[in-house]
Scaffold this motif. Sequence first.
Motif, PDB file in Angstrom:
ATOM      1  N   VAL A  24       0.869  -1.179   0.000  1.00 24.14           N
ATOM      2  CA  VAL A  24       0.000   0.000   0.000  1.00 24.14           C
ATOM      3  C   VAL A  24       0.900   1.221   0.000  1.00 24.14           C
ATOM      4  CG1 VAL A  24      -1.714   1.320   1.296  1.00 24.14           C
ATOM      5  CG2 VAL A  24      -1.849  -1.175   1.245  1.00 24.14           C
ATOM      6  N   ILE A  25       0.593   2.163  -0.881  1.00 26.42           N
ATOM      7  CA  ILE A  25       1.320   3.428  -0.940  1.00 26.42           C
ATOM      8  C   ILE A  25       0.308   4.527  -0.672  1.00 26.42           C
ATOM      9  CG2 ILE A  25       2.686   4.996  -2.369  1.00 26.42           C
ATOM     10  CD1 ILE A  25       3.495   2.460  -4.009  1.00 26.42           C
ATOM     11  N   GLY A  31       4.462  12.676   5.004  1.00 32.92           N
ATOM     12  CA  GLY A  31       5.149  12.211   3.808  1.00 32.92           C
ATOM     13  C   GLY A  31       4.547  10.913   3.301  1.00 32.92           C
ATOM     14  N   GLU A  32       5.099  10.429   2.197  1.00 28.80           N
ATOM     15  CA  GLU A  32       4.587   9.206   1.587  1.00 28.80           C
ATOM     16  C   GLU A  32       5.082   7.988   2.350  1.00 28.80           C
ATOM     17  OE1 GLU A  32       3.483   8.552  -2.829  1.00 28.80           O
ATOM     18  OE2 GLU A  32       5.608   8.122  -2.614  1.00 28.80           O
ATOM     19  N   VAL A  33       4.207   7.007   2.480  1.00 28.01           N
ATOM     20  CA  VAL A  33       4.551   5.782   3.191  1.00 28.01           C
ATOM     21  C   VAL A  33       4.242   4.587   2.285  1.00 28.01           C
ATOM     22  CG1 VAL A  33       2.310   5.614   4.341  1.00 28.01           C
ATOM     23  CG2 VAL A  33       4.263   4.499   5.361  1.00 28.01           C
ATOM     24  N   ALA A  44      -1.663   7.033  11.047  1.00 31.54           N
ATOM     25  CA  ALA A  44      -1.233   8.301  10.463  1.00 31.54           C
ATOM     26  C   ALA A  44      -2.396   8.998   9.778  1.00 31.54           C
ATOM     27  CB  ALA A  44      -0.109   8.053   9.468  1.00 31.54           C
ATOM     28  N   LEU A  45      -2.362  10.331   9.821  1.00 27.76           N
ATOM     29  CA  LEU A  45      -3.357  11.131   9.108  1.00 27.76           C
ATOM     30  C   LEU A  45      -3.000  11.175   7.627  1.00 27.76           C
ATOM     31  CD1 LEU A  45      -3.766  14.172  11.521  1.00 27.76           C
ATOM     32  CD2 LEU A  45      -5.461  12.413  11.005  1.00 27.76           C
ATOM     33  N   LEU A  46      -3.999  10.973   6.783  1.00 22.96           N
ATOM     34  CA  LEU A  46      -3.775  11.071   5.348  1.00 22.96           C
ATOM     35  C   LEU A  46      -3.664  12.541   4.950  1.00 22.96           C
ATOM     36  CD1 LEU A  46      -6.363   8.403   4.256  1.00 22.96           C
ATOM     37  CD2 LEU A  46      -3.879   8.223   4.031  1.00 22.96           C
ATOM     38  N   VAL A  52      -4.360   6.901  -2.832  1.00 24.32           N
ATOM     39  CA  VAL A  52      -3.914   5.663  -2.191  1.00 24.32           C
ATOM     40  C   VAL A  52      -3.848   4.590  -3.275  1.00 24.32           C
ATOM     41  CG1 VAL A  52      -4.545   3.862  -0.548  1.00 24.32           C
ATOM     42  CG2 VAL A  52      -4.865   6.265   0.063  1.00 24.32           C
ATOM     43  N   ARG A  53      -2.753   3.827  -3.254  1.00 29.29           N
ATOM     44  CA  ARG A  53      -2.570   2.742  -4.222  1.00 29.29           C
ATOM     45  C   ARG A  53      -2.353   1.440  -3.476  1.00 29.29           C
ATOM     46  NH1 ARG A  53       2.441   4.383  -7.325  1.00 29.29           N
ATOM     47  NH2 ARG A  53       1.983   2.490  -8.464  1.00 29.29           N
TER      48      ARG A  53
END
Length: 135
Positions: A24-25, A31-33, A44-46, A52-53
């Motif tokens: 999941v990205i 930042g990007e996770v 985490a807050l989006l 979202v992928r």
Amino acid sequence: MSKKLFVELVSPERELWAGEGDMVIAKTIDGEVGIQPGHLPILALLAPGAVVRVLGGRENGEVRAAVHGGYISVTDTNRVSILAEVAELAEDIDTERARGTLEEAVAAGIAVEDEEAVHKLMRARSRLRAAGEAA
């Protein structure tokens, strides 16, 4: 350790998608996770206007969604929950409508102080990115 993640993408209205995926990205406010099986638990807050992928999530290899607000939760059992205030799967996005909204927002010369207009612009951009179009 499981080789797959169980991913659920939900909004207040409904569950948009649930199934297994390899990764999941997501973009958070920090930042990007990228999350793979065995990832440490997080909450985490989006980021506003995020995409979202879920890689390996379908026959075509990917689930994409425009996500507006909410958070992502990862447990130590390889469960990923994306709980969004508003979310749309890429295939459900009306790209012509999103592009029209984006063009209107840009033409209106959005001021940073106009929070509602800024959010409208960010939503339109994320919808187009999720649908695979440049924004």
